[in-house]
Design an enzyme around this catalytic site. Structure first.
Site, PDB file in Angstrom:
ATOM      1  CB  CYS A 108      -7.270  42.187 -38.982  1.00 61.03           C
ATOM      2  SG  CYS A 108      -8.328  43.241 -40.033  1.00 61.03           S
TER       3      CYS A 108
ATOM      4  CB  CYS B  57      -8.673  47.147 -44.363  1.00 54.83           C
ATOM      5  SG  CYS B  57      -9.542  48.076 -43.075  1.00 54.83           S
TER       6      CYS B  57
ATOM      7  CB  CYS C  94     -10.595  48.633 -35.783  1.00 57.93           C
ATOM      8  SG  CYS C  94     -11.232  48.455 -37.292  1.00 57.93           S
TER       9      CYS C  94
ATOM     10  CE1 TYR D 141     -35.593  39.722 -49.998  1.00 56.99           C
ATOM     11  CE2 TYR D 141     -36.179  41.380 -51.790  1.00 56.99           C
ATOM     12  CZ  TYR D 141     -36.092  40.061 -51.255  1.00 56.99           C
ATOM     13  OH  TYR D 141     -35.927  39.184 -52.123  1.00 56.99           O
TER      14      TYR D 141
ATOM     15  CD  GLU E 292     -36.628  41.889 -42.919  1.00 55.48           C
ATOM     16  OE1 GLU E 292     -35.944  40.746 -42.746  1.00 55.48           O
ATOM     17  OE2 GLU E 292     -36.197  42.490 -43.841  1.00 55.48           O
TER      18      GLU E 292
ATOM     19  CB  CYS F 122     -24.584  45.633 -50.039  1.00 55.11           C
ATOM     20  SG  CYS F 122     -25.198  43.966 -49.738  1.00 55.11           S
TER      21      CYS F 122
END
Length: 482
Positions: free
Chosen positions: A77, A80, A170, A327, A348, A433
């Site tokens: 998939c 992961c 999942c 942001y 934003e 991130c």
């Protein structure tokens, strides 16, 4: 000199952005899908460049102590990237990547990176599931009758493709999300509902999006369709309601999102309330947040509090500081800090998110926070130079003490970093991130007169290659840490 087809044995000491192992053969970096940090492997080179090579795994000669068998049966998939590593190994590789990126790309010598904060139970943590829907294509029979070629598949895209891998369960998604996927799958099979076929640009169901409020148990289902409605849609609502209730949650909102664009873009611009409320309510600590179909919200509410607590610690608020939340999304960080700040101004570019942010301020009785719609790199310099009609916003921007930066994966626009430096805030709390763009922007900020103090990685996305990091920079030339 290495050549294509050559075999060699290497030790894997790192992992790449897609979860592939990385080792070295006489200084040549070799990427090995299926290998994990700590493995000793034999590989066959498939493409050789001057400084790196790609390969296929021939054998694992000495497995890493952190290598495990995948816990999930949905092979292929692509979700992961670290499925072959135990959780301890995942945390170690993520912490290493943050430190390495800050050193190599950020130009920092021995940066202070605190131990990564992991989860006690790294499963069922996602409050947003986004499932593509497929039936393997469609066919038009004589008379214009459109039929599915296969059974409905609701899951995730196979690695580097648009082939949907059907996923019955999942371990990262909430029980409510998986129940909704099962209900839609059964409904499509029973009522012969077509799925979007990008080859022919036909078919109805495109995506299923499920938002789960962990704090309240409320659930929103967004059905992305290539049309104006769903045949026998009330039956689907009833099936969703029953399935989600049996999973221990409450279906409060069903939204139709209309997307007729001939692109891979997931959502269209039009949202139509189909059943229930237009929003759901989430509870985080003593704050309430309304979640709308289009709004961005951190996908791991457990680790979100860890992340925001660390951001609050780094901000060093005493109740007197003006805070910029750039942001800002739906304003969750700014609102989380507002009660310990003098004033908060968020900026934003997504209009619906700004509407959510201001509404969330009202819901929580927070009167010292304002949220402005616009591109942060454009709005901040404008407010700094000309002010505006709102005195509170003008004063907060022109006398800001702390800036919270929470950009998308691409990082901050350089113009924004220059504007933040022009404001002269004493502290910058950067929430990232992507360690690579974090490191790039930290380097820019050090050139603009700020000093990197420390960073704390937070594992928001167990079993995947992604890692969130909160980082403190200070205008004061100090080596003190928090």
């Amino acid at each position: 000199m290495f050549e294509k087809g050559q075999r060699c044995q290497i030790r894997i000491d790192d992992m790449g952005s897609e979860g592939q192992g990385i080792g070295r053969a006489d200084g040549l970096a070799v990427f090995v899908p299926g290998a994990v940090a700590g493995d000793l492997v034999t590989v066959e080179l498939t493409k050789v460049k001057k400084r790196y090579a790609f390969s296929k795994l021939v054998s694992v000669d000495e497995p890493s102590p952190h290598r495990i068998e995948p816990l999930c049966g949905a092979a292929g998939c692509g979700g992961c990237g670290l499925a072959l590593l135990d959780y301890e190994g995942q945390l170690a590789i993520k912490e290493k990547q943050v430190r390495d990126k800050l050193s190599r790309l950020g130009g920092l010598e021995d940066p202070l990176v605190r131990p990564i904060v992991g989860m006690d139970e790294p499963f069922r943590y996602r409050n947003k599931a986004q499932f593509p829907v497929s039936t393997g294509g469609i066919i038009t029979r004589k008379g214009g009758v459109v039929e599915n070629l296969g059974e409905p598949a609701i899951g995730f895209y196979k690695v580097k493709s648009h082939e949907v891998v059907d996923c019955g369960d999942c371990m990262l998604q909430s029980a409510a999300a998986m129940a909704a996927a099962d209900a839609l799958r059964r409904f499509m099979a029973e009522d012969n509902i077509t799925a979007w076929d990008e080859r022919w640009e036909k078919g109805l169901m495109r995506h299923l999006i499920v938002k789960t409020a962990f704090g309240t148990g409320e659930v929103m289902v967004v059905l992305v369709i290539n049309g104006k409605g769903i045949p026998n849609g009330q039956k689907l609502v009833e099936m969703l309601d029953e399935a989600i209730y049996e999973a221990g949650y409450s279906l409060e909102s069903v939204i139709l999102n209309i997307n007729k664009k001939k692109t891979s873009q997931i959502m269209g611009e039009e949202c139509i309330p189909f059943a229930g409320k237009p929003t759901i309510l989430e509870q985080v600590g003593d704050l309430s947040f309304e979640i709308s179909p289009m709004s961005f919200y951190q996908v791991n509410p457990v680790q979100m509090r860890v992340l925001y607590d660390q951001a609050r610690k780094y901000a060093g608020l005493t109740g007197k500081e003006n805070v910029l939340d750039l942001y800002c999304g739906v304003g969750s960080i700014g609102l989380y800090l507002a009660r310990e700040a003098a004033n908060v101004v968020g900026i934003e570019s997504v209009k619906n998110a700004v509407l959510d942010a201001n509404r969330n301020a009202v819901i929580n009785g927070i009167v010292n926070a304002r949220f402005v719609c616009g591109r942060a790199e454009e709005e901040l310099p404008q407010l700094l130079e000309d002010g505006g009609s709102d005195e509170m916003i003008t004063d907060c921007v022109q006398n800001a003490d702390v800036a919270i930066l929470d950009p998308p994966r691409a990082g901050c626009d350089r113009r924004l970093l220059e504007a933040v430096a022009a404001v002269g805030v004493q502290r910058i709390v950067y929430v990232s991130c992507d360690p690579a763009t974090l490191a790039r922007d930290v380097k820019v900020l050090t050139e603009l007169g700020y000093e990197f103090v420390e960073a704390t990685p937070v594992d928001m996305f167990p079993w995947t290659v992604a890692v969130e990091t909160v980082c403190l920079l200070s205008k004061l030339k100090s080596t003190n840490t928090i």
